[in-house]
Design an enzyme around this catalytic site. Structure first.
Site, short mmCIF file in Angstrom:
data_model
loop_
_atom_site.label_atom_id
_atom_site.label_comp_id
_atom_site.label_asym_id
_atom_site.label_seq_id
_atom_site.Cartn_x
_atom_site.Cartn_y
_atom_site.Cartn_z
N HIS A 73 0.84 -1.21 0.00
CA HIS A 73 0.00 0.00 0.00
C HIS A 73 0.88 1.26 0.00
O HIS A 73 0.64 2.18 -0.78
CB HIS A 73 -0.92 -0.02 1.22
CG HIS A 73 -1.70 1.24 1.38
ND1 HIS A 73 -2.90 1.46 0.73
CD2 HIS A 73 -1.43 2.37 2.08
CE1 HIS A 73 -3.34 2.67 1.04
NE2 HIS A 73 -2.47 3.24 1.87
N GLU A 74 1.88 1.28 0.86
CA GLU A 74 2.77 2.45 0.93
C GLU A 74 3.53 2.62 -0.38
O GLU A 74 3.67 3.74 -0.88
CB GLU A 74 3.72 2.34 2.12
CG GLU A 74 3.04 2.30 3.48
CD GLU A 74 2.15 3.50 3.77
OE1 GLU A 74 2.40 4.60 3.23
OE2 GLU A 74 1.19 3.35 4.55
N HIS A 77 1.50 4.28 -3.10
CA HIS A 77 1.47 5.75 -3.12
C HIS A 77 2.65 6.30 -3.93
O HIS A 77 2.49 7.27 -4.67
CB HIS A 77 1.54 6.31 -1.70
CG HIS A 77 0.26 6.20 -0.95
ND1 HIS A 77 -0.93 6.74 -1.40
CD2 HIS A 77 -0.04 5.61 0.24
CE1 HIS A 77 -1.89 6.50 -0.53
NE2 HIS A 77 -1.37 5.82 0.47
N GLU A 136 -6.01 6.31 -1.90
CA GLU A 136 -5.87 5.19 -0.97
C GLU A 136 -6.30 3.89 -1.63
O GLU A 136 -5.62 2.86 -1.48
CB GLU A 136 -6.67 5.44 0.31
CG GLU A 136 -6.16 6.60 1.14
CD GLU A 136 -4.73 6.43 1.60
OE1 GLU A 136 -4.31 5.30 1.89
OE2 GLU A 136 -4.01 7.44 1.68
#
Length: 195
Positions: A73-74, A77, A136
């Protein structure tokens, strides 16, 4: 917050991070993965390839796949260039509100500041925050793809978020990480659809 002295946790995070980075195709960055000594259940990515996990998050994951879910997820970004898009959008809103404030001053006189503030709030809640939620969800999608490419079970992302949503609902107070991310059930539905 100081770095955690737990070398096993540091080594574990670094190994998972390196496995994920090998699939992310992000050349030119000097990646660093650090566990910080805080009970907070949170993680973050900084420009230049710095990823931090708080000890509280490391303590609640069930396996390496769940760390990979958060790591993916990070990294999502970074791959989605969300920080740059966010800065551009906030600057556009700032300039738009300033221009509208000038226009309002002629028509609304003493109420021009209130009208500009209302416009700014409308743009924040109507454009920026939904855009952030879209970021997100895109980061989740990219993260699931990276997990699969790095041979982690993407189902671990769903299992992790199911537990986080249950913990959040049981405590009655939102976890810090959940407060800046899409609503739990919405996120779970999107992740289940991805898997």
């Amino acid at each position: 917050v100081p770095q955690s002295a737990d070398q096993r946790a540091q080594t574990r995070l670094r190994a998972i991070g390196e496995q994920m980075i090998a699939r992310a195709n992000l050349p030119g960055l000097d990646w660093e993965f650090v566990v910080f000594d805080s009970p907070e259940i949170n993680a973050f990515v900084l420009p230049g390839g710095k990823i931090g996990f708080y000890r509280g998050l490391i303590d609640v994951v069930a396996n390496d796949g769940e760390i990979a879910a958060v790591m993916g997820h990070e990294l999502g970004h970074v791959l989605g260039r969300h920080a740059a898009e966010r800065v551009s959008q906030q600057e556009a809103v700032r300039l738009g509100v300033a221009a509208a404030s000038l226009a309002f001053s002629e028509d609304l006189g003493e109420y021009a500041d209130e009208a500009a503030a209302a416009l700014g709030a409308g743009l924040t809640y109507g454009v920026i925050l939904p855009y952030s939620r879209a970021h997100e969800l895109e980061a989740d999608r990219i993260g699931v793809d990276l997990m699969a490419a790095a041979s982690f079970d993407p189902g671990d992302a769903v299992r992790f978020w199911e537990r986080m949503v249950a913990t959040n609902e049981a405590s009655g107070a939102p976890l810090a990480w959940l407060s800046t991310h899409p609503a739990g059930q919405d996120r779970l539905e999107a992740l289940r659809a991805l898997i």
